[in-house]
Design an enzyme around this catalytic site. Structure first.
Site, PDB file in Angstrom:
ATOM      1  N   HIS A  60       0.859   5.634   5.003  1.00  0.00           N
ATOM      2  CA  HIS A  60       1.784   4.724   6.033  1.00  0.00           C
ATOM      3  C   HIS A  60       2.448   3.776   5.388  1.00  0.00           C
ATOM      4  CE1 HIS A  60      -0.050   6.731   9.826  1.00  0.00           C
ATOM      5  NE2 HIS A  60       0.400   7.524   9.164  1.00  0.00           N
ATOM      6  N   GLU A  62       2.481   0.656   6.072  1.00  0.00           N
ATOM      7  CA  GLU A  62       1.686  -0.612   6.007  1.00  0.00           C
ATOM      8  C   GLU A  62       0.690  -0.381   4.791  1.00  0.00           C
ATOM      9  OE1 GLU A  62       2.587   1.472   8.349  1.00  0.00           O
ATOM     10  OE2 GLU A  62       2.061   0.480  10.409  1.00  0.00           O
ATOM     11  N   CYS A  90      -0.516   1.983  13.535  1.00  0.00           N
ATOM     12  CA  CYS A  90      -1.454   3.036  14.142  1.00  0.00           C
ATOM     13  C   CYS A  90      -2.872   2.384  13.914  1.00  0.00           C
ATOM     14  CB  CYS A  90      -1.253   4.392  13.417  1.00  0.00           C
ATOM     15  SG  CYS A  90      -1.935   4.269  11.799  1.00  0.00           S
ATOM     16  N   CYS A  93      -3.691   1.915  10.286  1.00  0.00           N
ATOM     17  CA  CYS A  93      -3.172   0.593   9.562  1.00  0.00           C
ATOM     18  C   CYS A  93      -3.784  -0.754  10.192  1.00  0.00           C
ATOM     19  CB  CYS A  93      -1.548   0.679   9.480  1.00  0.00           C
ATOM     20  SG  CYS A  93      -0.977   1.945   8.690  1.00  0.00           S
TER      21      CYS A  93
END
Ligand code: ZN
Length: 154
Positions: A60, A62, A90, A93
């Site tokens: 992801h 992040e 999410c 993260c």
């Protein structure tokens, strides 16, 4: 986790960088989420979601920028940094952001399905949190992406 309601021009400029990343993701057929980490008013990390490219569910935006920023600064805690991310993180993260003790998290749009805010998960107590910067642009990009996906794979 402290909630803040105000933001400044700087926030918009840095969110534009995260949005550029999100657009890159969109054109690579990745879920269009982009992120940037700022330290002393400088972008030290920028990335977008790469889960398809890397075939890695942890890739992801992040996670990638936390990693880049830690490497850049040579330390695991990035307390003096701000993360700009186009979509609410999410739970994975948010967990990584908690451990990083990042100073500030600014996000574009909320993610009611997959975001951390309504799960009870909290960022680190020292982290300031702000949401809603360039909300429409961030949200529209996600909508467009999933509309196209559904159209191509009914
Ligand atoms: Zn995530």
């Amino acid at each position: 986790m402290k909630d803040l309601t105000c933001f400044c021009l700087e926030d918009i400029n840095f969110m534009k960088i995260a949005l550029e990343e999100a657009f890159s993701a969109f054109h690579q057929n990745e879920v269009p989420i982009g992120a940037a980490i700022i330290y002393e008013n400088t972008v030290i990390a920028r990335a977008h979601n790469l889960t398809e490219t890397f075939r890695d569910i942890t890739a992801h935006a992040e996670m990638l920028v936390i990693n880049l920023a830690s490497n850049y600064l040579g330390k695991k805690y990035i307390r003096e940094c701000t993360l700009y991310v186009t979509v609410e993180p999410c739970i994975m993260c948010a967990g990584a952001l908690f451990w990083s003790q990042i100073g500030r998290v600014v996000c574009g749009t909320n993610n009611y399905k997959r975001g951390f805010l309504y799960t009870g998960i909290k960022l680190h107590p020292r982290t300031q949190f702000l949401s809603g910067i360039m909300k429409k642009k961030c949200r529209n990009l996600m909508h467009q992406f999933f509309l196209l996906k559904r159209k191509n794979h009914p």
